[in-house]
Motif scaffolding. Structure first.
Motif, mmCIF file in Angstrom:
data_model
loop_
_atom_site.group_PDB
_atom_site.id
_atom_site.type_symbol
_atom_site.label_atom_id
_atom_site.label_comp_id
_atom_site.label_asym_id
_atom_site.label_seq_id
_atom_site.Cartn_x
_atom_site.Cartn_y
_atom_site.Cartn_z
ATOM 1 N N ALA A 1 9.065 -18.513 14.510
ATOM 2 C CA ALA A 1 9.297 -18.204 15.786
ATOM 3 C C ALA A 1 10.613 -17.583 16.198
ATOM 4 N N THR A 2 11.671 -18.243 15.422
ATOM 5 C CA THR A 2 13.687 -18.267 15.847
ATOM 6 C C THR A 2 13.670 -17.136 14.894
ATOM 7 N N LYS A 3 12.975 -16.571 13.920
ATOM 8 C CA LYS A 3 13.507 -16.095 12.885
ATOM 9 C C LYS A 3 14.201 -14.620 13.201
ATOM 10 N N PHE A 4 14.113 -14.013 14.614
ATOM 11 C CA PHE A 4 14.016 -13.189 15.220
ATOM 12 C C PHE A 4 16.033 -13.076 15.893
ATOM 13 N N ALA A 5 16.119 -13.713 15.631
ATOM 14 C CA ALA A 5 17.566 -13.912 16.712
ATOM 15 C C ALA A 5 18.411 -13.090 15.776
ATOM 16 N N VAL A 6 19.013 -13.043 14.293
ATOM 17 C CA VAL A 6 20.271 -12.536 13.834
ATOM 18 C C VAL A 6 19.159 -10.882 13.724
ATOM 19 N N PRO A 7 18.220 -10.495 13.500
ATOM 20 C CA PRO A 7 18.291 -8.787 14.255
ATOM 21 C C PRO A 7 18.536 -8.982 14.856
ATOM 22 N N VAL A 8 18.137 -9.557 16.226
ATOM 23 C CA VAL A 8 18.217 -8.964 17.776
ATOM 24 C C VAL A 8 19.602 -8.886 18.104
ATOM 25 N N ARG B 1 18.964 -11.094 29.215
ATOM 26 C CA ARG B 1 18.031 -12.149 28.796
ATOM 27 C C ARG B 1 17.716 -12.265 27.173
ATOM 28 N N LEU B 2 17.510 -10.888 26.568
ATOM 29 C CA LEU B 2 17.071 -10.994 24.772
ATOM 30 C C LEU B 2 18.896 -11.725 24.394
ATOM 31 N N ARG B 3 19.577 -11.223 24.513
ATOM 32 C CA ARG B 3 20.389 -12.412 23.793
ATOM 33 C C ARG B 3 20.811 -13.609 24.860
ATOM 34 N N GLY B 4 20.104 -14.315 25.882
ATOM 35 C CA GLY B 4 20.141 -15.353 25.984
ATOM 36 C C GLY B 4 18.722 -15.755 25.483
ATOM 37 N N ILE B 5 17.577 -15.496 24.695
ATOM 38 C CA ILE B 5 16.825 -16.083 24.006
ATOM 39 C C ILE B 5 17.212 -16.269 22.395
ATOM 40 N N ALA B 6 18.336 -14.592 22.014
ATOM 41 C CA ALA B 6 18.893 -14.982 21.133
ATOM 42 C C ALA B 6 19.501 -16.419 20.392
ATOM 43 N N PHE B 7 20.048 -16.594 21.438
ATOM 44 C CA PHE B 7 21.354 -17.647 21.938
ATOM 45 C C PHE B 7 20.391 -19.120 21.280
ATOM 46 N N LEU B 8 19.569 -18.658 22.082
ATOM 47 C CA LEU B 8 18.775 -20.235 21.838
ATOM 48 C C LEU B 8 17.974 -20.324 20.702
ATOM 49 N N ALA B 9 17.628 -19.261 20.209
ATOM 50 C CA ALA B 9 16.665 -19.302 18.730
ATOM 51 C C ALA B 9 18.028 -19.800 17.488
ATOM 52 N N VAL B 10 19.189 -19.270 17.790
ATOM 53 C CA VAL B 10 20.257 -19.262 16.644
ATOM 54 C C VAL B 10 20.193 -21.046 16.729
ATOM 55 N N VAL B 11 20.316 -22.086 17.674
ATOM 56 C CA VAL B 11 20.086 -23.035 18.181
ATOM 57 C C VAL B 11 19.639 -24.155 16.715
ATOM 58 N N LEU B 12 18.367 -23.786 17.490
ATOM 59 C CA LEU B 12 17.273 -24.579 17.086
ATOM 60 C C LEU B 12 16.900 -23.705 15.477
ATOM 61 N N VAL C 1 7.004 -23.052 11.224
ATOM 62 C CA VAL C 1 6.092 -22.513 12.850
ATOM 63 C C VAL C 1 7.262 -22.536 13.557
ATOM 64 N N LEU C 2 8.511 -23.685 13.815
ATOM 65 C CA LEU C 2 9.750 -22.906 14.285
ATOM 66 C C LEU C 2 10.466 -21.964 13.421
ATOM 67 N N LEU C 3 10.957 -21.647 12.665
ATOM 68 C CA LEU C 3 11.187 -21.271 12.529
ATOM 69 C C LEU C 3 11.165 -20.096 12.589
ATOM 70 N N TYR D 1 17.731 -30.641 9.695
ATOM 71 C CA TYR D 1 15.591 -31.740 9.770
ATOM 72 C C TYR D 1 15.816 -32.220 8.182
ATOM 73 N N THR D 2 15.393 -30.341 7.898
ATOM 74 C CA THR D 2 15.408 -30.368 6.428
ATOM 75 C C THR D 2 15.386 -30.965 5.173
ATOM 76 N N VAL D 3 16.872 -31.533 5.674
ATOM 77 C CA VAL D 3 17.395 -32.527 4.309
ATOM 78 C C VAL D 3 18.040 -33.566 4.542
ATOM 79 N N GLU D 4 16.691 -33.949 6.055
ATOM 80 C CA GLU D 4 17.109 -35.281 5.870
ATOM 81 C C GLU D 4 16.405 -36.303 5.621
ATOM 82 N N PRO D 5 16.754 -37.163 5.236
ATOM 83 C CA PRO D 5 15.018 -38.408 4.541
ATOM 84 C C PRO D 5 14.494 -38.945 5.593
ATOM 85 N N GLY D 6 12.860 -38.949 5.297
ATOM 86 C CA GLY D 6 11.782 -39.116 5.681
ATOM 87 C C GLY D 6 11.024 -38.243 6.297
#
Length: 306
Positions: free
Chosen positions: A49-56, A11-22, A45-47, A29-34
């Motif tokens: 919440a997903t920072k754990f991915a690589v360490p996990v 389950r941890l691997r599955g959640i970390a996978f989704l976090a990497v995608v996000l 906030v989203l970043l 989108y940080t470099v998208e205009p507007g």
């Protein structure tokens, strides 16, 4: 033969996978205009919440390796399996990425040289650095194994725990002097080695070693690890939430003070002392979360994550 699978790890691997995608979606989108300051804060906030991915993922690698470790290590077969499971897919997707981006022409000798370089450095795309970093743990596994199992056999659990805690403090301190190490190694101008601590410092396995060591401890003492996570739950969550808020404030201040409205997250880089403490706490929290999912998440959620 491998032991029974650890359900929390799946389950941890599955959640970390989704976090990497996000995470990589956010980076796009940080470099998208507007994009506005409000957009940047939401992305922060989203970043966070997903920072754990690589360490996990590194934690899982150490945990699974030591959980399944028994008997002599056949290093040749060990590396051959990881090369086929991890490096070959990486190499294939590196080539695909270069072809899509028109960075590789098989009729050009220079392009073959470039291909060889990115296969060693993971520089063909922003997310491939991780494979190069992770594979170092497999290459160095005999050294990690000898040191960690030697500690386990030589000393009691109290001393082992003390060594683990001290290595954690050492790691946090190490992330605070990475720039100094880079300047020193750069001045030595040693081929390959100097670059590993300068140009490619972000994929140097030394700068992520504690997540692997923590995983090794969890794998060697899996039952005790689960009990400790449950016992220390309140403290773990309080530390995590405090650091989440503290780091988020840094990110928001960075966004608000950025020139020309640019959205950057330099304050949330992985290799910083406070971030490393936050990431250690996030590993503990996410393991607690996946334990709850295993018990209460229901068949559908567990199946999807697996």
């Amino acid at each position: 033969m491998s032991r029974e699978r650890i359900p929390e790890v799946e389950r941890l691997r599955g959640i970390a996978f989704l976090a990497v995608v996000l995470q990589h979606s956010i980076a796009h989108y940080t470099v998208e205009p507007g994009m506005t300051t409000g957009d940047g804060i939401l992305m922060a906030v989203l970043l966070m919440a997903t920072k754990f991915a690589v360490p996990v993922f590194i934690f899982i690698t150490g945990m699974v390796l030591f959980y399944n470790d028994k008997g002599p290590l056949h290093y040749g077969r060990f590396i051959q399996r990881r090369f086929g499971d991890i490096y070959i897919p990486f190499a294939v997707w590196t080539l695909i990425t270069l072809l899509i981006n028109n960075r590789f022409n098989p009729t050009q000798a220079e392009d073959w040289k470039y291909l060889g370089g990115v296969l060693l450095t993971g520089k063909s795309s922003s997310h491939f650095w991780y494979i190069i970093m992770l594979f170092q743990f497999y290459l160095l596994y005999p050294l990690f194994r000898s040191a960690i199992l030697g500690i386990k056999e030589r000393w009691g659990w109290r001393t082992q725990l003390t060594i683990l805690l001290l290595s954690g403090l050492l790691y946090v301190g190490l992330t605070g002097v990475i720039s100094d190490i880079g300047r020193w190694m750069g001045s030595l101008d040693i081929p390959v080695w100097s670059e590993l601590f300068t140009t490619y410092a972000d994929r140097n396995a030394l700068y992520y070693f504690f997540y692997f060591a923590l995983g090794a401890a969890a794998g060697l003492y899996h039952t005790s690890w689960k009990k400790w996570i449950q016992k220390a739950r309140t403290g773990i969550w309080l530390i995590f939430l405090f650091l989440f808020g503290w780091m988020l404030i840094q990110a928001v201040n960075e966004i608000r003070s950025a020139e020309n409205g640019a959205i950057t997250f330099y304050s949330l880089s992985l290799l910083r002392p406070m971030m490393s403490v936050f990431l250690i706490s996030s590993i503990l929290v996410m393991y607690d979360v996946t334990g709850w999912i295993c018990r209460q998440g229901g068949a559908r959620v567990n199946s999807i994550l697996t």
